[in-house]
Design a protein around this motif. Structure first.
Motif, PDB file in Angstrom:
ATOM      1  N   GLY A 317       0.789  -1.223   0.000  1.00 60.45           N
ATOM      2  CA  GLY A 317       0.000   0.000   0.000  1.00 60.45           C
ATOM      3  C   GLY A 317       0.818   1.267   0.000  1.00 60.45           C
ATOM      4  O   GLY A 317       0.275   2.353   0.240  1.00 60.45           O
ATOM      5  N   ARG A 318       2.111   1.146  -0.297  1.00 63.59           N
ATOM      6  CA  ARG A 318       2.986   2.325  -0.371  1.00 63.59           C
ATOM      7  C   ARG A 318       3.560   2.404  -1.784  1.00 63.59           C
ATOM      8  O   ARG A 318       4.605   1.812  -2.088  1.00 63.59           O
ATOM      9  N   PRO A 319       2.883   3.100  -2.694  1.00 64.31           N
ATOM     10  CA  PRO A 319       3.277   3.110  -4.103  1.00 64.31           C
ATOM     11  C   PRO A 319       4.714   3.565  -4.353  1.00 64.31           C
ATOM     12  O   PRO A 319       5.301   3.189  -5.380  1.00 64.31           O
ATOM     13  N   GLU A 320       5.276   4.353  -3.441  1.00 60.32           N
ATOM     14  CA  GLU A 320       6.659   4.815  -3.643  1.00 60.32           C
ATOM     15  C   GLU A 320       7.659   3.668  -3.582  1.00 60.32           C
ATOM     16  O   GLU A 320       8.806   3.813  -4.013  1.00 60.32           O
ATOM     17  N   PHE A 321       7.236   2.529  -3.058  1.00 58.38           N
ATOM     18  CA  PHE A 321       8.115   1.360  -2.964  1.00 58.38           C
ATOM     19  C   PHE A 321       7.994   0.439  -4.181  1.00 58.38           C
ATOM     20  O   PHE A 321       8.675  -0.584  -4.241  1.00 58.38           O
ATOM     21  N   PHE A 322       7.129   0.787  -5.157  1.00 59.54           N
ATOM     22  CA  PHE A 322       6.850  -0.113  -6.275  1.00 59.54           C
ATOM     23  C   PHE A 322       6.949   0.633  -7.603  1.00 59.54           C
ATOM     24  O   PHE A 322       6.505   1.769  -7.716  1.00 59.54           O
ATOM     25  N   ARG A 323       7.487  -0.052  -8.608  1.00 61.89           N
ATOM     26  CA  ARG A 323       7.495   0.527  -9.960  1.00 61.89           C
ATOM     27  C   ARG A 323       6.278   0.073 -10.764  1.00 61.89           C
ATOM     28  O   ARG A 323       5.966   0.632 -11.819  1.00 61.89           O
ATOM     29  N   ASP A 324       5.614  -0.991 -10.308  1.00 60.36           N
ATOM     30  CA  ASP A 324       4.323  -1.412 -10.847  1.00 60.36           C
ATOM     31  C   ASP A 324       3.554  -2.053  -9.687  1.00 60.36           C
ATOM     32  O   ASP A 324       3.834  -1.734  -8.531  1.00 60.36           O
ATOM     33  N   PHE A 325       2.633  -2.943  -9.965  1.00 58.07           N
ATOM     34  CA  PHE A 325       1.815  -3.511  -8.888  1.00 58.07           C
ATOM     35  C   PHE A 325       2.622  -4.421  -7.957  1.00 58.07           C
ATOM     36  O   PHE A 325       2.305  -4.536  -6.767  1.00 58.07           O
ATOM     37  N   VAL A 326       3.666  -5.076  -8.481  1.00 56.18           N
ATOM     38  CA  VAL A 326       4.356  -6.101  -7.680  1.00 56.18           C
ATOM     39  C   VAL A 326       5.873  -5.968  -7.612  1.00 56.18           C
ATOM     40  O   VAL A 326       6.506  -6.648  -6.800  1.00 56.18           O
ATOM     41  N   HIS A 327       6.492  -5.131  -8.455  1.00 55.96           N
ATOM     42  CA  HIS A 327       7.954  -5.036  -8.491  1.00 55.96           C
ATOM     43  C   HIS A 327       8.434  -3.775  -7.770  1.00 55.96           C
ATOM     44  O   HIS A 327       7.795  -2.725  -7.850  1.00 55.96           O
ATOM     45  N   PHE A 328       9.597  -3.886  -7.135  1.00 55.78           N
ATOM     46  CA  PHE A 328      10.054  -2.837  -6.228  1.00 55.78           C
ATOM     47  C   PHE A 328      10.906  -1.772  -6.911  1.00 55.78           C
ATOM     48  O   PHE A 328      11.645  -2.047  -7.867  1.00 55.78           O
ATOM     49  N   THR A 329      10.826  -0.574  -6.383  1.00 60.22           N
ATOM     50  CA  THR A 329      11.789   0.482  -6.680  1.00 60.22           C
ATOM     51  C   THR A 329      13.018   0.253  -5.792  1.00 60.22           C
ATOM     52  O   THR A 329      12.984  -0.591  -4.884  1.00 60.22           O
ATOM     53  N   PRO A 330      14.114   0.981  -6.006  1.00 62.89           N
ATOM     54  CA  PRO A 330      15.257   0.848  -5.087  1.00 62.89           C
ATOM     55  C   PRO A 330      14.867   1.061  -3.625  1.00 62.89           C
ATOM     56  O   PRO A 330      15.336   0.335  -2.742  1.00 62.89           O
ATOM     57  N   ALA A 331      13.991   2.034  -3.367  1.00 65.32           N
ATOM     58  CA  ALA A 331      13.539   2.261  -1.984  1.00 65.32           C
ATOM     59  C   ALA A 331      12.758   1.059  -1.468  1.00 65.32           C
ATOM     60  O   ALA A 331      12.846   0.697  -0.281  1.00 65.32           O
ATOM     61  N   GLY A 332      11.980   0.420  -2.331  1.00 65.75           N
ATOM     62  CA  GLY A 332      11.236  -0.767  -1.938  1.00 65.75           C
ATOM     63  C   GLY A 332      12.151  -1.933  -1.611  1.00 65.75           C
ATOM     64  O   GLY A 332      11.934  -2.650  -0.629  1.00 65.75           O
ATOM     65  N   HIS A 333      13.171  -2.141  -2.430  1.00 63.60           N
ATOM     66  CA  HIS A 333      14.152  -3.194  -2.146  1.00 63.60           C
ATOM     67  C   HIS A 333      14.802  -2.961  -0.776  1.00 63.60           C
ATOM     68  O   HIS A 333      14.992  -3.907   0.003  1.00 63.60           O
ATOM     69  N   GLU A 334      15.131  -1.722  -0.499  1.00 65.23           N
ATOM     70  CA  GLU A 334      15.754  -1.386   0.786  1.00 65.23           C
ATOM     71  C   GLU A 334      14.795  -1.697   1.941  1.00 65.23           C
ATOM     72  O   GLU A 334      15.202  -2.270   2.967  1.00 65.23           O
ATOM     73  N   ALA A 335      13.531  -1.332   1.792  1.00 64.71           N
ATOM     74  CA  ALA A 335      12.551  -1.567   2.858  1.00 64.71           C
ATOM     75  C   ALA A 335      12.341  -3.054   3.103  1.00 64.71           C
ATOM     76  O   ALA A 335      12.239  -3.504   4.255  1.00 64.71           O
ATOM     77  N   VAL A 336      12.259  -3.845   2.034  1.00 65.71           N
ATOM     78  CA  VAL A 336      12.083  -5.287   2.176  1.00 65.71           C
ATOM     79  C   VAL A 336      13.295  -5.905   2.871  1.00 65.71           C
ATOM     80  O   VAL A 336      13.158  -6.745   3.770  1.00 65.71           O
ATOM     81  N   ALA A 337      14.492  -5.493   2.459  1.00 63.71           N
ATOM     82  CA  ALA A 337      15.709  -6.037   3.060  1.00 63.71           C
ATOM     83  C   ALA A 337      15.775  -5.737   4.549  1.00 63.71           C
ATOM     84  O   ALA A 337      16.139  -6.604   5.355  1.00 63.71           O
ATOM     85  N   ARG A 338      15.411  -4.529   4.937  1.00 66.39           N
ATOM     86  CA  ARG A 338      15.454  -4.164   6.365  1.00 66.39           C
ATOM     87  C   ARG A 338      14.411  -4.947   7.166  1.00 66.39           C
ATOM     88  O   ARG A 338      14.673  -5.354   8.298  1.00 66.39           O
ATOM     89  N   THR A 339      13.245  -5.158   6.570  1.00 71.87           N
ATOM     90  CA  THR A 339      12.218  -5.952   7.249  1.00 71.87           C
ATOM     91  C   THR A 339      12.700  -7.380   7.466  1.00 71.87           C
ATOM     92  O   THR A 339      12.535  -7.959   8.550  1.00 71.87           O
TER      93      THR A 339
END
Length: 363
Positions: A317-339
């Motif tokens: 639910g945070r579109p800034e973390f995604f480049r489409d519906f399911v794939h991550f932006t660099p910020a999204g990759h970082e957030a997933v890795a930290r989680t």
């Protein structure tokens, strides 16, 4: 005779003007696509993308190589004392060839774990187009050789697509979403077909017109109970295969750019993009399927006593973390890795504390 020649000439003029129109349209679309950062047949990659591509090609620190089949930092087969190995089983979500390997969440996770613990090796066994059965096949093929301590599964969108093909349409059997298998089934294309498929006109027609035609159909709003049962079986196969090689299975929930609360504001390009994965489910059907299968993941993790990392709760639910519906932006990759890092460190600390208690009891 003269009338026949004039008629042929009139037809040739029509074909000529059609060819001119298509050529001009293709040039215009190529310029537009190039300016938006896409790879095009005439202009190639934009400068910024070329630099990323060169960085990926010259980054010899990362695989895959002939002897190291993972998109992660090349490491020797022999393990160092105290080293912890983490295997990531996913598809394009973790492979992400649009970014250098160092910017994907498995390799960010490795750096975070090394900083926290000082010893971590990542085995990113993720490849675009493979689903859970292929992840299990890879684990059976390479798992005993590389001996990971933990095997982390992050999959869902391809699973939903493949299950929808079987349960919504009524077809049966194990379906593979591998791009290579689809191409092999179609047979070799002629050079004309390959040329047409490289054009930006073709890409736009396939991505826009086909999606809109699909969207105009009556679409399913959820998967059947049979689909949930198939997914449960896939998860069980993964857990069994992981335990078979002496590793600890780790399940994760799946995250998307928009959730049910945001159904009314999902951008049109993201909604249409879903038809690349399945032309059978509505947008609501995708959201519902993710919800229901995430619930299956949580239930199986609880039943099997398997560690669960809730990626959905952390980034969905945070579109800034995604480049489409399911794939991550660099910020999204970082957030997933930290989680993932926080959850794994917590698990290992709990295991260490439990071992210390058990040793004291034995004494």
């Amino acid at each position: 005779m003269a009338d026949g020649k004039q008629l042929k000439l009139a037809y040739l003029k029509i074909y000529f003007w059609i060819a001119c129109f298509l050529t001009i349209a293709e040039l215009g679309l190529e310029v537009r696509a190039h300016q938006r950062g896409w790879d095009t047949m005439i202009f190639g990659l934009p400068v910024s993308e070329q630099s990323i591509s060169r960085q990926k090609q010259s980054d010899s620190e990362y695989g895959p190589t002939a002897s190291f089949p993972f998109r992660s930092r090349v490491t020797p087969l022999e393990r160092k004392p105290g080293d912890h190995r983490y295997w990531v089983a996913s598809s394009s979500h973790a492979e992400d060839v649009y970014l250098p390997p160092s910017m994907t969440f498995p390799n960010i996770l490795e750096r975070l774990l090394m900083k926290e613990r000082g010893d971590a090796t990542m085995l990113n066994a993720s490849r675009a187009g493979i689903d859970i059965p292929e992840n299990v096949d890879d684990l059976k093929r390479w798992g005993e050789q590389w001996r990971p301590d933990y095997v982390i599964l992050y999959q869902l969108s391809l699973t939903i697509s493949s299950i929808a093909k079987r349960t919504v349409t009524g077809t049966r059997g194990r379906a593979s979403s591998s791009t290579n298998q689809v191409k092999n089934a179609e047979g070799p294309a002629s050079w004309v077909n390959r040329l047409v498929e490289k054009t930006t006109i073709y890409a736009n027609l396939k991505g826009q017109v086909s999606a809109r035609i699909g969207a105009s159909r009556v679409l399913a709003n959820n998967l059947s109970l049979q689909g949930e049962e198939e997914f449960t079986s896939m998860l069980q196969d993964f857990i069994d295969a992981t335990r078979m090689i002496g590793s600890v299975p780790v399940l994760t929930t799946f995250a998307t750019s928009h959730t049910r609360k945001q159904l009314a504001v999902i951008p049109n390009d993201i909604a249409l993009g879903l038809f690349k994965y399945s032309s059978l489910l509505s947008v609501e059907g995708w959201v519902t399927s993710v919800e229901r299968l995430n619930a299956v993941i949580r239930r199986i993790a609880d039943q099997e006593g398997v560690m669960l990392i809730d990626i959905e709760d952390a980034v969905a639910g945070r579109p800034e973390f995604f480049r489409d519906f399911v794939h991550f932006t660099p910020a999204g990759h970082e957030a997933v890795a930290r989680t993932m890092k926080d959850a794994l460190i917590k698990l290992e600390r709990e295991k260490s504390a439990l071992s210390a208690v058990q040793r004291r009891v034995v004494r």
